[in-house]
Design a protein around this motif. Structure first.
Motif, PDB file in Angstrom:
ATOM      1  N   GLN A  90       0.830  -1.202   0.000  1.00 54.23           N
ATOM      2  CA  GLN A  90       0.000   0.000   0.000  1.00 54.23           C
ATOM      3  C   GLN A  90       0.866   1.254   0.000  1.00 54.23           C
ATOM      4  O   GLN A  90       2.048   1.205   0.336  1.00 54.23           O
ATOM      5  CB  GLN A  90      -0.920   0.024   1.226  1.00 54.23           C
ATOM      6  CG  GLN A  90      -0.197  -0.008   2.558  1.00 54.23           C
ATOM      7  CD  GLN A  90      -1.160  -0.106   3.732  1.00 54.23           C
ATOM      8  OE1 GLN A  90      -2.355  -0.252   3.564  1.00 54.23           O
ATOM      9  NE2 GLN A  90      -0.622  -0.015   4.937  1.00 54.23           N
ATOM     10  N   SER A  91       0.259   2.359  -0.390  1.00 55.14           N
ATOM     11  CA  SER A  91       0.973   3.628  -0.460  1.00 55.14           C
ATOM     12  C   SER A  91       1.332   4.130   0.938  1.00 55.14           C
ATOM     13  O   SER A  91       0.554   3.981   1.882  1.00 55.14           O
ATOM     14  CB  SER A  91       0.105   4.669  -1.176  1.00 55.14           C
ATOM     15  OG  SER A  91       0.744   5.922  -1.200  1.00 55.14           O
ATOM     16  N   TYR A 264      11.569  -5.047  -1.348  1.00 57.34           N
ATOM     17  CA  TYR A 264      11.960  -6.371  -0.861  1.00 57.34           C
ATOM     18  C   TYR A 264      13.387  -6.346  -0.314  1.00 57.34           C
ATOM     19  O   TYR A 264      13.674  -6.892   0.752  1.00 57.34           O
ATOM     20  CB  TYR A 264      11.858  -7.384  -2.008  1.00 57.34           C
ATOM     21  CG  TYR A 264      12.324  -8.774  -1.656  1.00 57.34           C
ATOM     22  CD1 TYR A 264      11.424  -9.755  -1.263  1.00 57.34           C
ATOM     23  CD2 TYR A 264      13.678  -9.111  -1.724  1.00 57.34           C
ATOM     24  CE1 TYR A 264      11.848 -11.034  -0.939  1.00 57.34           C
ATOM     25  CE2 TYR A 264      14.123 -10.386  -1.405  1.00 57.34           C
ATOM     26  CZ  TYR A 264      13.209 -11.347  -1.011  1.00 57.34           C
ATOM     27  OH  TYR A 264      13.633 -12.613  -0.690  1.00 57.34           O
ATOM     28  N   THR A 265      14.288  -5.680  -1.040  1.00 56.57           N
ATOM     29  CA  THR A 265      15.708  -5.698  -0.682  1.00 56.57           C
ATOM     30  C   THR A 265      16.029  -4.803   0.502  1.00 56.57           C
ATOM     31  O   THR A 265      16.785  -5.182   1.399  1.00 56.57           O
ATOM     32  CB  THR A 265      16.554  -5.251  -1.898  1.00 56.57           C
ATOM     33  OG1 THR A 265      16.235  -6.078  -3.017  1.00 56.57           O
ATOM     34  CG2 THR A 265      18.041  -5.364  -1.591  1.00 56.57           C
ATOM     35  N   VAL A 266      15.462  -3.611   0.514  1.00 55.45           N
ATOM     36  CA  VAL A 266      15.827  -2.612   1.524  1.00 55.45           C
ATOM     37  C   VAL A 266      14.846  -2.578   2.694  1.00 55.45           C
ATOM     38  O   VAL A 266      15.201  -2.209   3.810  1.00 55.45           O
ATOM     39  CB  VAL A 266      15.921  -1.208   0.874  1.00 55.45           C
ATOM     40  CG1 VAL A 266      16.384  -0.162   1.878  1.00 55.45           C
ATOM     41  CG2 VAL A 266      16.860  -1.231  -0.325  1.00 55.45           C
ATOM     42  N   GLY A 267      13.605  -2.944   2.421  1.00 57.46           N
ATOM     43  CA  GLY A 267      12.592  -2.905   3.477  1.00 57.46           C
ATOM     44  C   GLY A 267      12.008  -1.529   3.697  1.00 57.46           C
ATOM     45  O   GLY A 267      11.321  -1.286   4.690  1.00 57.46           O
ATOM     46  N   LYS A 268      12.269  -0.610   2.750  1.00 59.13           N
ATOM     47  CA  LYS A 268      11.731   0.744   2.846  1.00 59.13           C
ATOM     48  C   LYS A 268      10.792   1.001   1.665  1.00 59.13           C
ATOM     49  O   LYS A 268      11.073   0.564   0.551  1.00 59.13           O
ATOM     50  CB  LYS A 268      12.858   1.783   2.864  1.00 59.13           C
ATOM     51  CG  LYS A 268      13.786   1.666   4.074  1.00 59.13           C
ATOM     52  CD  LYS A 268      13.044   1.925   5.386  1.00 59.13           C
ATOM     53  CE  LYS A 268      13.893   1.619   6.601  1.00 59.13           C
ATOM     54  NZ  LYS A 268      15.047   2.512   6.725  1.00 59.13           N
ATOM     55  N   PRO A 269       9.711   1.712   1.882  1.00 58.25           N
ATOM     56  CA  PRO A 269       8.722   1.899   0.821  1.00 58.25           C
ATOM     57  C   PRO A 269       9.163   2.899  -0.238  1.00 58.25           C
ATOM     58  O   PRO A 269       9.923   3.824   0.036  1.00 58.25           O
ATOM     59  CB  PRO A 269       7.502   2.443   1.581  1.00 58.25           C
ATOM     60  CG  PRO A 269       8.105   3.188   2.743  1.00 58.25           C
ATOM     61  CD  PRO A 269       9.310   2.373   3.152  1.00 58.25           C
ATOM     62  N   ILE A 270       8.663   2.698  -1.453  1.00 55.32           N
ATOM     63  CA  ILE A 270       8.781   3.712  -2.498  1.00 55.32           C
ATOM     64  C   ILE A 270       7.680   4.731  -2.225  1.00 55.32           C
ATOM     65  O   ILE A 270       6.514   4.371  -2.112  1.00 55.32           O
ATOM     66  CB  ILE A 270       8.590   3.099  -3.897  1.00 55.32           C
ATOM     67  CG1 ILE A 270       9.627   2.011  -4.152  1.00 55.32           C
ATOM     68  CG2 ILE A 270       8.687   4.185  -4.975  1.00 55.32           C
ATOM     69  CD1 ILE A 270       9.378   1.223  -5.427  1.00 55.32           C
ATOM     70  N   LYS A 271       8.042   5.998  -2.093  1.00 54.67           N
ATOM     71  CA  LYS A 271       7.044   7.012  -1.748  1.00 54.67           C
ATOM     72  C   LYS A 271       6.621   7.871  -2.938  1.00 54.67           C
ATOM     73  O   LYS A 271       5.470   8.297  -3.018  1.00 54.67           O
ATOM     74  CB  LYS A 271       7.565   7.902  -0.622  1.00 54.67           C
ATOM     75  CG  LYS A 271       7.788   7.123   0.684  1.00 54.67           C
ATOM     76  CD  LYS A 271       7.748   8.015   1.897  1.00 54.67           C
ATOM     77  CE  LYS A 271       7.776   7.217   3.183  1.00 54.67           C
ATOM     78  NZ  LYS A 271       7.558   8.049   4.381  1.00 54.67           N
ATOM     79  N   PHE A 272       7.561   8.126  -3.851  1.00 57.20           N
ATOM     80  CA  PHE A 272       7.240   8.928  -5.033  1.00 57.20           C
ATOM     81  C   PHE A 272       7.899   8.331  -6.260  1.00 57.20           C
ATOM     82  O   PHE A 272       8.950   7.680  -6.163  1.00 57.20           O
ATOM     83  CB  PHE A 272       7.728  10.378  -4.873  1.00 57.20           C
ATOM     84  CG  PHE A 272       7.012  11.170  -3.825  1.00 57.20           C
ATOM     85  CD1 PHE A 272       5.807  11.797  -4.102  1.00 57.20           C
ATOM     86  CD2 PHE A 272       7.551  11.307  -2.547  1.00 57.20           C
ATOM     87  CE1 PHE A 272       5.149  12.538  -3.137  1.00 57.20           C
ATOM     88  CE2 PHE A 272       6.902  12.041  -1.568  1.00 57.20           C
ATOM     89  CZ  PHE A 272       5.694  12.659  -1.863  1.00 57.20           C
ATOM     90  N   ASP A 283       4.473  11.752  -8.994  1.00 52.44           N
ATOM     91  CA  ASP A 283       3.292  11.033  -8.517  1.00 52.44           C
ATOM     92  C   ASP A 283       3.596  10.293  -7.225  1.00 52.44           C
ATOM     93  O   ASP A 283       4.698   9.756  -7.049  1.00 52.44           O
ATOM     94  CB  ASP A 283       2.819  10.016  -9.560  1.00 52.44           C
ATOM     95  CG  ASP A 283       2.302  10.675 -10.830  1.00 52.44           C
ATOM     96  OD1 ASP A 283       1.389  11.513 -10.715  1.00 52.44           O
ATOM     97  OD2 ASP A 283       2.812  10.361 -11.921  1.00 52.44           O
ATOM     98  N   VAL A 284       2.609  10.265  -6.348  1.00 53.59           N
ATOM     99  CA  VAL A 284       2.696   9.388  -5.177  1.00 53.59           C
ATOM    100  C   VAL A 284       2.702   7.952  -5.692  1.00 53.59           C
ATOM    101  O   VAL A 284       2.012   7.627  -6.661  1.00 53.59           O
ATOM    102  CB  VAL A 284       1.492   9.616  -4.237  1.00 53.59           C
ATOM    103  CG1 VAL A 284       1.493   8.610  -3.095  1.00 53.59           C
ATOM    104  CG2 VAL A 284       1.508  11.042  -3.698  1.00 53.59           C
ATOM    105  N   PHE A 285       3.493   7.087  -5.088  1.00 53.62           N
ATOM    106  CA  PHE A 285       3.606   5.702  -5.555  1.00 53.62           C
ATOM    107  C   PHE A 285       2.527   4.830  -4.915  1.00 53.62           C
ATOM    108  O   PHE A 285       2.423   4.742  -3.699  1.00 53.62           O
ATOM    109  CB  PHE A 285       4.984   5.137  -5.221  1.00 53.62           C
ATOM    110  CG  PHE A 285       5.198   3.733  -5.738  1.00 53.62           C
ATOM    111  CD1 PHE A 285       5.413   3.515  -7.092  1.00 53.62           C
ATOM    112  CD2 PHE A 285       5.167   2.641  -4.882  1.00 53.62           C
ATOM    113  CE1 PHE A 285       5.610   2.237  -7.583  1.00 53.62           C
ATOM    114  CE2 PHE A 285       5.364   1.362  -5.361  1.00 53.62           C
ATOM    115  CZ  PHE A 285       5.581   1.157  -6.719  1.00 53.62           C
ATOM    116  N   TYR A 286       1.729   4.208  -5.771  1.00 57.69           N
ATOM    117  CA  TYR A 286       0.703   3.261  -5.325  1.00 57.69           C
ATOM    118  C   TYR A 286       1.055   1.887  -5.890  1.00 57.69           C
ATOM    119  O   TYR A 286       0.922   1.665  -7.104  1.00 57.69           O
ATOM    120  CB  TYR A 286      -0.680   3.680  -5.826  1.00 57.69           C
ATOM    121  CG  TYR A 286      -1.206   4.948  -5.195  1.00 57.69           C
ATOM    122  CD1 TYR A 286      -1.925   4.907  -4.005  1.00 57.69           C
ATOM    123  CD2 TYR A 286      -0.987   6.192  -5.795  1.00 57.69           C
ATOM    124  CE1 TYR A 286      -2.411   6.076  -3.425  1.00 57.69           C
ATOM    125  CE2 TYR A 286      -1.469   7.360  -5.217  1.00 57.69           C
ATOM    126  CZ  TYR A 286      -2.183   7.291  -4.034  1.00 57.69           C
ATOM    127  OH  TYR A 286      -2.661   8.449  -3.456  1.00 57.69           O
TER     128      TYR A 286
END
Length: 444
Positions: A90-91, A264-272, A283-286
């Protein structure tokens, strides 16, 4: 973006066409192609293998449950769900709560950090209604301060800079103090990058982060570098423990490995995600929407959201009245054209519509066509723009000379405009269409 991956995944699903049910044999054939498609998209083999193992487990688990669903359709749904999960599920929003909130931007040189800083300032000002201060913290690249100054002017944000100061920690701290005294809501701190990961760069960004204690640290990565981008993101995260990732240049020749692997690799979300040089190309990443686009389903939600961002209710009511009276003119057309252009480049917009990505695959969308149309209209007199019915042969000849185009071009455009005008008049008087327009305005 993702064109090759989308084509290969579509081929993998075709191996199930004609089968009546899911079996270990047909699933194995499909998964083999899916795994190859992911590896070809620069996804690490281990991740691709784990992904297809999960898909296999879910597919065989539904073997005796969903007999009414065709195997190919079922596999698409399972892969869509797993792609969504792989990219974060999820975003995740950006944290800009503070007095002021501080956002630290990090990344390699050339990844698009400074451009993203300008885009983020525009996004926070227009979408979140926040007062933003940009901070020029790159003290090494000669043009960095000038670039950020130009971007600040383009997006209407203020900038804090000290051209003679070569201490990025001092600059950032002074910028935050300036923001606090002048009631800024957010401080965006642009920092220096290097051509590769090195100890000096890591220590400097670590020192800045420790000194300013940002609400949000974003790592900007060039998605065109594929798996290398993921590896760099991992090294940075181990050192500065950032909060989220920004993928730039998704409109370029990218295979998609970074978008698919980084969470998967870093464990941090893509935000933009950033898809162009224009300041509104952010764009916000969904994850769910990106999964749909990868599978060729489009992204109609994002398309509607972009349209709503440019929606002017008073203008819409005015145009509705003119269309009902069949009085839509060239001035109105120019207004609508400007609104469409603000939504983004035409090809990216069409790719958001289900089915259009495949249909437009080998067709080059030329945004300069807008310029040619505008040139024709601007070659008209004010009276002609307001009254399209005035355009006779002699007037069209004068317009063609004025815009430097042929008579065929002018005639073609005028004919298309007349057809569009008639259709709009017809639709505006349709009760069902009027109700749909009212519902759209109400949802806003």
């Amino acid at each position: 973006m993702f064109d090759n991956l989308s084509d290969r995944l579509e081929g993998a699903f075709k191996s199930l066409t004609g089968d009546n049910r899911i079996t270990e044999i047909n699933v194995a054939t499909s998964l083999k192609e899916i795994r190859r498609a992911l590896v070809a998209a620069d996804v690490n083999y281990k991740i691709a293998k784990e992904f297809t193992d999960k898909v296999k487990e879910k597919a065989l688990g539904t073997e005796n449950v969903l007999k009414a669903v065709k195997p190919g359709q079922l596999m698409v749904k399972i892969v869509q769900d797993e792609l969504t999960e792989l990219m974060g599920g999820q975003s995740v929003g950006i944290n800009v709560k503070g007095d002021p909130a501080v956002v630290l931007i990090a990344g390699l040189q050339g990844s698009g950090k400074t451009t993203f800083s300008g885009k983020l300032a525009k996004y926070l000002q227009e979408k979140r209604k926040l007062k933003v201060l940009l901070t020029a913290g790159d003290v090494y690249r000669p043009a960095a301060i000038d670039q950020l100054t130009v971007l600040a002017g383009q997006v209407g944000a203020e900038i804090y800079k000290e051209p003679e100061n070569k201490n990025p920690v001092e600059i950032a701290l002074k910028a935050i103090d300036h923001a606090r005294k002048n009631k800024f809501d957010v401080v965006i701190v642009d920092t220096a990058g290097r051509l590769s990961v090195d100890e000096k760069m890591m220590q400097e960004i670590s020192d800045v982060r420790q000194a300013i204690n940002p609400n949000e640290t974003l790592f900007v990565v060039d998605s065109m570098t594929g798996q290398d981008a993921v590896n760099t993101a991992k090294v940075f995260n181990e050192r500065i423990d950032y909060d989220g990732v920004v993928l730039t240049k998704l409109d370029g020749d990218t295979r998609g490995g970074a978008a698919l692997s980084v969470k998967y690799t870093v464990g941090k979300p893509i935000k933009f995600v950033s898809t162009g040089e224009k300041m509104d190309a952010l764009d916000v990443f969904y994850p769910d929407r990106m999964a749909q686009r990868i599978l060729g389903m489009g992204d109609i939600i994002s398309f509607v959201e972009r349209a709503q961002d440019q929606f002017d209710e008073e203008e819409a009511k005015r145009l509705e009245k003119k269309m009902k009276k069949n009085k839509f003119d060239f001035n109105d057309f120019l207004s609508q054209l400007a609104q469409l252009k603000r939504m983004g480049d035409m090809k990216s917009l069409l790719n958001m519509i289900p089915g259009m990505s495949k249909a437009m695959k080998n067709i080059d969308i030329d945004d300069t066509a807008f310029s040619r149309v505008e040139a024709i209209i601007y070659s008209m007199t004010p009276e002609e723009r307001a009254s399209p019915e005035l355009l006779n042969l002699s007037r069209k000849k004068r317009i063609a000379r004025g815009c430097g185009q042929g008579m065929d071009d002018v005639n073609r455009f005028v004919k298309q405009f007349d057809q569009m005008r008639k259709m709009m008049h017809k639709l505006s008087n349709n009760p069902m269409m009027a109700q749909m327009a009212g519902n759209f305005r109400a949802k806003r």
